[in-house]
Scaffold this motif. Structure first.
Motif, PDB file in Angstrom:
ATOM      1  N   GLY A  32      12.568   2.204   1.849  1.00  0.00           N
ATOM      2  CA  GLY A  32      11.846   2.417   3.208  1.00  0.00           C
ATOM      3  C   GLY A  32      12.042   1.255   3.813  1.00  0.00           C
ATOM      4  N   SER A  69       9.082  -1.971   6.249  1.00  0.00           N
ATOM      5  CA  SER A  69       8.137  -2.564   6.798  1.00  0.00           C
ATOM      6  C   SER A  69       8.419  -3.523   7.720  1.00  0.00           C
ATOM      7  N   LEU A  75       0.757  -1.086   0.434  1.00  0.00           N
ATOM      8  CA  LEU A  75      -0.097  -0.035   0.071  1.00  0.00           C
ATOM      9  C   LEU A  75       0.767   1.121  -0.212  1.00  0.00           C
ATOM     10  N   VAL A  96      10.833   4.354   8.561  1.00  0.00           N
ATOM     11  CA  VAL A  96      10.295   2.716   8.768  1.00  0.00           C
ATOM     12  C   VAL A  96       9.056   3.240   8.935  1.00  0.00           C
ATOM     13  N   GLY A  97       8.695   1.784   8.844  1.00  0.00           N
ATOM     14  CA  GLY A  97       7.043   1.415   9.482  1.00  0.00           C
ATOM     15  C   GLY A  97       5.878   0.422   8.862  1.00  0.00           C
TER      16      GLY A  97
END
Ligand code: B1M
Length: 213
Positions: A144, A146, A107, A176-177
């Motif tokens: 990025g 995840s 997403l 980061v997430g």
């Protein structure tokens, strides 16, 4: 309604065939590919991003809009390459080693593409070396990461550390997430940014790469 507005509305409603037909028609009518991207596709996607942020629409709506976005982008890609419209920056993204959760990461990738970034998606279960090699190979200024498991969060620290070891700290930014990740954790491991959702990821990447939205 103007064609570009029609594209935006078709995208908001996730109508991929209509986005495709309208994009083709706009190109055939001689509209600038950059205008179609910004005032049609990106305008629609940014409405969907905001609606997702405020919970007016949900995941399936975003995925439908993203599919419509990709339909339009595929038609524009060859023309954009030749028209001097630069994408907004390159991002390498992936879910860290040992972690198979990729829905959120996908997403985020979709929203970044929708916002005009070029995304190199390494998939899930990605070892730290693969992130670093991809950043070097692609000359990407941002990686990025995840993670959805508390047990895989430490792999984020490994990527940040490896980038530093290779002399890329400060040159390649890290975002980061993921559900168990927090801003405090991001700070603690030395990541450059944290985003709690896909819409915020777009804002953070924009800020980290120093480009206007
Ligand atoms: Co698993 N799983 N899972 N799982 N799974 C969770 C994460 C869990 C919270 C469920 C629970 O116990 N309540 C739990 C983790 C507990 C913990 O560590 N604290 C868990 C577990 C334990 C496991 C297994 C260990 C189960 C087992 O086998 N015993 C196993 C691990 C496998 C592995 O990875 N090695 C496992 C497996 C799976 C499936 C394969 C079945 C499947 C994943 C399918 C897939 O992704 N292709 C799955 C799923 C679907 C879930 C839940 C139900 C949903 C996750 C999801 O997709 N959410 C999840 C429970 C839950 O969250 N309700 C759970 C929707 C998604 C849009 O949100 O990923 O948070 P999210 O992404 C958001 C933000 O976090 C953020 O933006 C996204 C969009 O807004 N974000 C970023 C994410 N990445 C980002 C990166 C960024 C910025 C923002 O910058 C780069």
């Amino acid at each position: 309604m103007e064609t570009l507005d029609e594209i935006a509305v078709a995208l908001e409603t996730g109508d991929a065939p209509r986005v495709g037909a309208l994009t083709s028609a706009a190109l055939a009518a001689g509209l600038e590919p950059g205008d179609i991207l910004r005032r049609g596709l990106l305008a629609g996607m940014s409405v969907v991003g905001e609606q997702f942020r405020t919970r007016e629409v949900f995941l399936p709506d975003v995925l439908l809009a993203a599919r419509a976005m990709n339909t339009g982008l595929e038609l524009l890609k060859p023309r954009l390459a030749g028209s001097g419209v630069a994408l907004r920056g390159k991002v390498v993204i992936g879910t860290v080693k040992g972690d198979l959760h990729d829905i959120g990461k996908n997403l985020v990738a979709i929203m970044l593409r929708g916002a005009g970034f070029e995304v190199i998606d390494l998939g899930h279960d990605v070892p730290p070396e693969a992130f670093v090699e991809a950043a070097l190979r692609e000359q990407a200024p941002l990686v990025g990461l995840s993670a959805l498991l508390t047990t895989t969060m430490p792999r984020m620290r490994d990527v940040v550390a490896l980038l530093r070891q290779r002399g890329l700290g400060g040159k390649v930014r890290t975002l980061v997430g993921g559900a168990p990740v927090s801003a405090d954790f991001a700070r603690e491991i030395g990541a450059d940014g944290y985003a709690c959702d896909a819409a915020q990821a777009v804002d953070r990447v924009t800020a980290l790469l120093g480009r206007e939205r």
